[in-house]
Design an enzyme around this catalytic site. Structure first.
Site, short mmCIF file in Angstrom:
data_model
loop_
_atom_site.label_atom_id
_atom_site.label_comp_id
_atom_site.label_asym_id
_atom_site.label_seq_id
_atom_site.Cartn_x
_atom_site.Cartn_y
_atom_site.Cartn_z
N ASN A 1 -9.63 -67.73 -16.37
CA ASN A 1 -8.26 -68.27 -16.43
C ASN A 1 -8.29 -69.66 -17.06
O ASN A 1 -9.36 -70.22 -17.26
CB ASN A 1 -7.61 -68.27 -15.04
CG ASN A 1 -8.50 -68.93 -14.00
OD1 ASN A 1 -8.93 -70.08 -14.17
ND2 ASN A 1 -8.83 -68.20 -12.94
N GLY B 1 -11.80 -59.77 -9.90
CA GLY B 1 -12.19 -58.92 -11.03
C GLY B 1 -13.51 -59.35 -11.67
O GLY B 1 -14.49 -59.62 -10.98
N VAL B 2 -13.50 -59.39 -12.98
CA VAL B 2 -14.69 -59.77 -13.76
C VAL B 2 -15.17 -61.17 -13.37
O VAL B 2 -16.37 -61.41 -13.17
CB VAL B 2 -14.34 -59.72 -15.27
CG1 VAL B 2 -15.41 -60.40 -16.10
CG2 VAL B 2 -14.12 -58.27 -15.71
N ASP B 3 -14.24 -62.10 -13.28
CA ASP B 3 -14.56 -63.49 -12.97
C ASP B 3 -15.28 -63.58 -11.62
O ASP B 3 -16.30 -64.28 -11.47
CB ASP B 3 -13.23 -64.26 -12.92
CG ASP B 3 -13.36 -65.73 -13.28
OD1 ASP B 3 -14.48 -66.18 -13.53
OD2 ASP B 3 -12.31 -66.41 -13.29
N SER C 1 -7.92 -59.00 -20.09
CA SER C 1 -6.47 -58.99 -19.79
C SER C 1 -5.93 -57.71 -19.16
O SER C 1 -4.73 -57.63 -18.88
CB SER C 1 -5.62 -59.30 -21.05
OG SER C 1 -5.70 -60.65 -21.38
N THR C 2 -6.77 -56.69 -18.93
CA THR C 2 -6.24 -55.41 -18.45
C THR C 2 -6.27 -55.25 -16.93
O THR C 2 -5.99 -54.17 -16.41
CB THR C 2 -6.98 -54.22 -19.09
OG1 THR C 2 -8.38 -54.41 -18.91
CG2 THR C 2 -6.66 -54.11 -20.56
N GLY C 3 -6.62 -56.32 -16.21
CA GLY C 3 -6.63 -56.27 -14.75
C GLY C 3 -5.47 -57.10 -14.22
O GLY C 3 -4.30 -56.73 -14.37
N1 AR6 Z 1 -17.22 -55.16 -14.67
C1 AR6 Z 1 -16.48 -54.66 -15.69
N2 AR6 Z 1 -15.13 -54.58 -15.67
C2 AR6 Z 1 -14.50 -55.01 -14.56
C3 AR6 Z 1 -15.19 -55.56 -13.44
C4 AR6 Z 1 -16.62 -55.62 -13.53
N3 AR6 Z 1 -17.37 -56.12 -12.53
N4 AR6 Z 1 -14.28 -55.91 -12.51
C5 AR6 Z 1 -13.07 -55.61 -13.00
N5 AR6 Z 1 -13.20 -55.05 -14.23
P1 AR6 Z 1 -9.65 -58.83 -14.67
P2 AR6 Z 1 -7.85 -60.20 -16.58
C6 AR6 Z 1 -12.13 -54.61 -15.16
O1 AR6 Z 1 -8.59 -58.86 -13.62
O2 AR6 Z 1 -6.86 -59.10 -16.54
C7 AR6 Z 1 -9.26 -63.19 -12.58
O3 AR6 Z 1 -8.81 -63.51 -11.29
C8 AR6 Z 1 -10.76 -54.39 -14.60
O4 AR6 Z 1 -10.63 -53.07 -14.13
O5 AR6 Z 1 -11.03 -59.18 -14.29
O6 AR6 Z 1 -8.21 -60.78 -17.92
C9 AR6 Z 1 -9.45 -64.41 -13.46
O7 AR6 Z 1 -9.83 -65.54 -12.72
C10 AR6 Z 1 -9.86 -54.67 -15.81
O8 AR6 Z 1 -9.70 -53.49 -16.60
O9 AR6 Z 1 -9.27 -59.83 -15.91
C11 AR6 Z 1 -8.10 -64.61 -14.08
O10 AR6 Z 1 -7.25 -65.36 -13.26
C12 AR6 Z 1 -10.64 -55.66 -16.65
O11 AR6 Z 1 -11.98 -55.64 -16.12
C13 AR6 Z 1 -7.57 -63.21 -14.22
O12 AR6 Z 1 -8.24 -62.45 -13.24
C14 AR6 Z 1 -10.12 -57.08 -16.61
O13 AR6 Z 1 -9.63 -57.37 -15.32
C15 AR6 Z 1 -7.89 -62.59 -15.57
O14 AR6 Z 1 -7.27 -61.33 -15.64
#
Ligand code: AR6
Length: 189
Positions: A36, A44-46, A131-133
């Site tokens: 972010n 999620g990823v972060d 961006s897809t989460g």
């Molecule tokens: N490995 C691979 N893909 C994943 C994993 C993982 N361990 N965990 C989730 N995904 P997101 P954003 C997928 O929410 O939408 C955070 O709080 C998930 O299913 O991680 O860019 C940050 O701090 C989705 O399809 O990222 C920001 O505030 C994709 O990864 C915000 O979320 C991205 O989901 C960023 O949101």
């Protein structure tokens, strides 16, 4: 092209690969974080990257990037205890219906991340689907933007050698494999 390990294609001398897995576990030079603007950590990823890498990553980003990272930009840090060498932190757009600059900002997040990868002498990078989460970008649109941006970059620069998309589940993998197949057939047709 398609196997139990995923889908792998050659683009201008580089390898582009789609797999199902956890981004935090990838043994590549770089893993890309879906961060972010505050680089404050999150879910999620972060969450997976900071949990796996330990506190050193946040200590470094706080010190080097106290003002965070604008949307569509990317910054680099060490990877702490992860198997990767570096983490590139990028910020994708929050989906707001598609009338704003979401597509341009999503493409920019991928492009700037790849630039940072090659500026730091790295030859392999693993990306999540940015961006897809939490940011709610529709998967099919995000997959097409992600893949077309990465493919164009590989054709322009011939680098890095290896880009892997790490998708979290079957439906994410399927959106990316459909988009990749479409983009490849657009090229031929
Ligand atoms: N490995 C691979 N893909 C994943 C994993 C993982 N361990 N965990 C989730 N995904 P997101 P954003 C997928 O929410 O939408 C955070 O709080 C998930 O299913 O991680 O860019 C940050 O701090 C989705 O399809 O990222 C920001 O505030 C994709 O990864 C915000 O979320 C991205 O989901 C960023 O949101």
């Amino acid at each position: 092209m398609q196997s139990a390990e995923g889908m792998k294609v050659r683009i201008a001398g580089s390898t582009l690969e789609l797999v199902i897995g956890d981004i935090a576990l990838q043994k590549m030079d770089v893993v890309v974080n879906a961060a972010n603007n505050q680089l404050a950590g999150g879910g999620g990823v972060d969450g997976a990257i900071h949990r796996g890498g330990g506190p050193a990553i946040m200590e470094e980003t706080r010190q080097k990037y106290p003002r965070g990272c604008p949307t569509g930009e990317a910054v680099i840090s060490g990877a702490g205890q992860l198997a990767a060498r570096y983490v590139v932190h990028t910020v994708g757009p929050v989906w707001g219906g598609g009338q704003g600059r979401e597509e341009e900002q999503l493409a920019s997040a991928y492009r700037r991340s790849l630039e940072v990868v090659i500026e730091n002498g790295c030859s392999s990078a693993a990306f999540p689907s940015l961006s897809t989460g939490a940011y709610r970008y529709p998967f099919d649109l995000a997959a097409r933007c992600a893949l077309s941006t990465v493919m164009a970059f590989l054709k322009e620069t011939g680098k890095p050698e290896w880009v892997r998309f790490v998708l979290f589940d079957e439906s994410a993998y399927s959106a990316f494999s459909v988009a990749l197949t479409d983009l490849l057939s657009d090229e031929i047709g």
